[in-house]
Motif scaffolding. Structure first.
Motif, short mmCIF file in Angstrom:
data_model
loop_
_atom_site.label_atom_id
_atom_site.label_comp_id
_atom_site.label_asym_id
_atom_site.label_seq_id
_atom_site.Cartn_x
_atom_site.Cartn_y
_atom_site.Cartn_z
N SER A 1 50.94 -21.58 17.89
CA SER A 1 50.69 -22.07 16.53
C SER A 1 51.43 -21.22 15.51
O SER A 1 51.94 -21.74 14.51
CB SER A 1 49.19 -22.08 16.21
OG SER A 1 48.66 -20.77 16.12
N ALA A 2 51.53 -19.91 15.76
CA ALA A 2 52.26 -19.03 14.85
C ALA A 2 53.74 -19.39 14.82
O ALA A 2 54.37 -19.43 13.75
CB ALA A 2 52.07 -17.57 15.25
N SER A 3 54.31 -19.68 15.99
CA SER A 3 55.73 -20.05 16.05
C SER A 3 55.97 -21.41 15.42
O SER A 3 56.99 -21.63 14.75
CB SER A 3 56.21 -20.03 17.50
OG SER A 3 56.25 -18.72 18.01
N LEU A 4 55.06 -22.35 15.63
CA LEU A 4 55.20 -23.67 15.01
C LEU A 4 55.15 -23.55 13.48
O LEU A 4 55.91 -24.23 12.77
CB LEU A 4 54.10 -24.61 15.50
CG LEU A 4 54.25 -25.15 16.92
CD1 LEU A 4 52.98 -25.88 17.34
CD2 LEU A 4 55.46 -26.08 17.02
N GLU A 5 54.28 -22.69 13.00
CA GLU A 5 54.19 -22.48 11.54
C GLU A 5 55.50 -21.93 11.00
O GLU A 5 55.97 -22.34 9.94
CB GLU A 5 53.03 -21.53 11.25
CG GLU A 5 52.69 -21.40 9.77
CD GLU A 5 53.48 -20.29 9.08
OE1 GLU A 5 53.70 -20.38 7.86
OE2 GLU A 5 53.90 -19.34 9.78
N ARG A 6 56.12 -21.02 11.75
CA ARG A 6 57.40 -20.46 11.32
C ARG A 6 58.51 -21.51 11.38
O ARG A 6 59.40 -21.53 10.53
CB ARG A 6 57.77 -19.26 12.21
CG ARG A 6 56.92 -18.03 11.97
CD ARG A 6 57.05 -17.53 10.55
NE ARG A 6 58.42 -17.13 10.23
CZ ARG A 6 58.96 -17.19 9.02
NH1 ARG A 6 58.28 -17.69 8.00
NH2 ARG A 6 60.20 -16.78 8.83
N MET A 7 58.45 -22.40 12.35
CA MET A 7 59.42 -23.49 12.41
C MET A 7 59.29 -24.39 11.19
O MET A 7 60.29 -24.84 10.61
CB MET A 7 59.24 -24.30 13.69
CG MET A 7 59.63 -23.54 14.96
SD MET A 7 59.27 -24.44 16.48
CE MET A 7 60.59 -25.68 16.44
N GLY A 8 58.05 -24.63 10.77
CA GLY A 8 57.84 -25.40 9.54
C GLY A 8 58.43 -24.69 8.34
O GLY A 8 59.00 -25.33 7.44
N ASP A 9 58.32 -23.37 8.32
CA ASP A 9 58.91 -22.59 7.23
C ASP A 9 60.43 -22.72 7.21
O ASP A 9 61.05 -22.82 6.14
CB ASP A 9 58.53 -21.11 7.36
CG ASP A 9 57.08 -20.84 7.03
OD1 ASP A 9 56.43 -21.72 6.44
OD2 ASP A 9 56.59 -19.75 7.39
N MET A 10 61.06 -22.72 8.40
CA MET A 10 62.51 -22.86 8.46
C MET A 10 62.94 -24.22 7.92
O MET A 10 63.95 -24.33 7.20
CB MET A 10 63.00 -22.69 9.90
CG MET A 10 62.81 -21.31 10.51
SD MET A 10 63.63 -19.98 9.59
CE MET A 10 62.20 -19.21 8.79
N SER A 11 62.19 -25.26 8.26
CA SER A 11 62.47 -26.59 7.71
C SER A 11 62.39 -26.57 6.18
O SER A 11 63.25 -27.14 5.49
CB SER A 11 61.48 -27.62 8.25
OG SER A 11 61.62 -27.80 9.63
N THR A 12 61.37 -25.89 5.68
CA THR A 12 61.18 -25.81 4.23
C THR A 12 62.34 -25.07 3.58
O THR A 12 62.83 -25.48 2.51
CB THR A 12 59.86 -25.11 3.91
OG1 THR A 12 58.78 -25.85 4.48
CG2 THR A 12 59.64 -25.01 2.41
N HIS A 13 62.80 -24.00 4.18
CA HIS A 13 63.93 -23.25 3.62
C HIS A 13 65.20 -24.11 3.56
O HIS A 13 65.95 -24.05 2.58
CB HIS A 13 64.21 -22.00 4.46
CG HIS A 13 63.11 -20.98 4.42
ND1 HIS A 13 62.23 -20.86 3.37
CD2 HIS A 13 62.76 -20.01 5.32
CE1 HIS A 13 61.39 -19.88 3.61
NE2 HIS A 13 61.68 -19.35 4.78
N ILE A 14 65.43 -24.90 4.60
CA ILE A 14 66.59 -25.80 4.61
C ILE A 14 66.46 -26.83 3.49
O ILE A 14 67.43 -27.11 2.77
CB ILE A 14 66.71 -26.49 5.98
CG1 ILE A 14 67.09 -25.46 7.05
CG2 ILE A 14 67.74 -27.62 5.94
CD1 ILE A 14 66.96 -25.97 8.48
#
Length: 217
Positions: free
Chosen positions: A87-100
């Protein structure tokens, strides 16, 4: 009590699948916004990130409650502990999408990167979307063959990431300072998105087989 416990474990997996699907949707929208300079789609990604964050927090709380109340062992324990880390890694993946998506919004109506780099970023985006879809399927099915496919796709993104650096540091690069910064950041976000997916794939492989694959991301 055992039936209640098994239902709680099923709920853990269902919540992971839900978050993984949201992440796949997020990166697909983010890369489209980035490549097409679609500000409305970028804002949608940014606004929806809270859903991924909230679901990840709720899943963590649920998993911690299971640990406290049920004291799971063996595979059951692996499920709960893996869920916390995934879940922590998925949350960070969502953050990367947001940064893009944020880069797309900041540079609107212009595109984020110069024309010479657009095919590279289009391919990076395509691969990230493909990885996210495979990851959602992997979390759902625990088909470890998908884990290997994700690692192979990550290698391709790593190569594209290095090519971006070669381009912006090369003598023929004509971009302004802001172009260099944007290209470097965007490439890094794409690369880290894939790295987190690989990390999750390793955890799912561990969950399915009990064999730990050392982390290298």
């Amino acid at each position: 009590m055992r039936e209640v416990f098994q239902q709680e474990l099923r709920e853990v997996q269902e919540r992971l699948v839900e978050i993984a699907n949201l992440v796949a949707e997020s990166i697909e929208k983010a890369t489209t916004a980035f490549n097409q300079s679609n500000v409305s789609l970028a804002e949608e990604v940014i606004e929806d990130d809270y859903r991924i964050d909230a679901l990840a927090v709720a899943l963590d709380e649920h998993a911690i409650t299971i640990l406290a109340r049920q004291s799971p062992v063996a595979r059951d324990l692996r499920i709960v502990v893996s869920a916390l880390r995934i879940s922590a890694s998925l949350e960070r993946m969502g953050d990367m999408s947001t940064h893009i998506a944020q880069l797309a919004r900041y540079r609107f109506p212009d595109k984020v990167v110069p024309k010479s780099l657009r095919p590279t970023f289009a391919e990076m985006g395509r691969l990230d979307v493909e990885i996210a879809r495979k990851l959602a399927e992997l979390v759902t099915t625990e088909n470890i063959e998908l884990a290997e496919e994700i690692r192979n796709d990550d290698d391709k993104i790593d190569a594209l990431h290095l090519s971006v650096f070669d381009k912006v540091l090369g003598e023929t690069w004509k971009g302004e300072a802001v172009d260099t910064v944007d290209a470097t950041l965007a490439s890094r976000y794409h690369e880290r998105f894939a790295d987190h997916a690989v990390s999750i794939a390793k955890k799912v492989q561990y969950l399915a087989t009990g064999d730990w694959v050392p982390e290298d991301v």
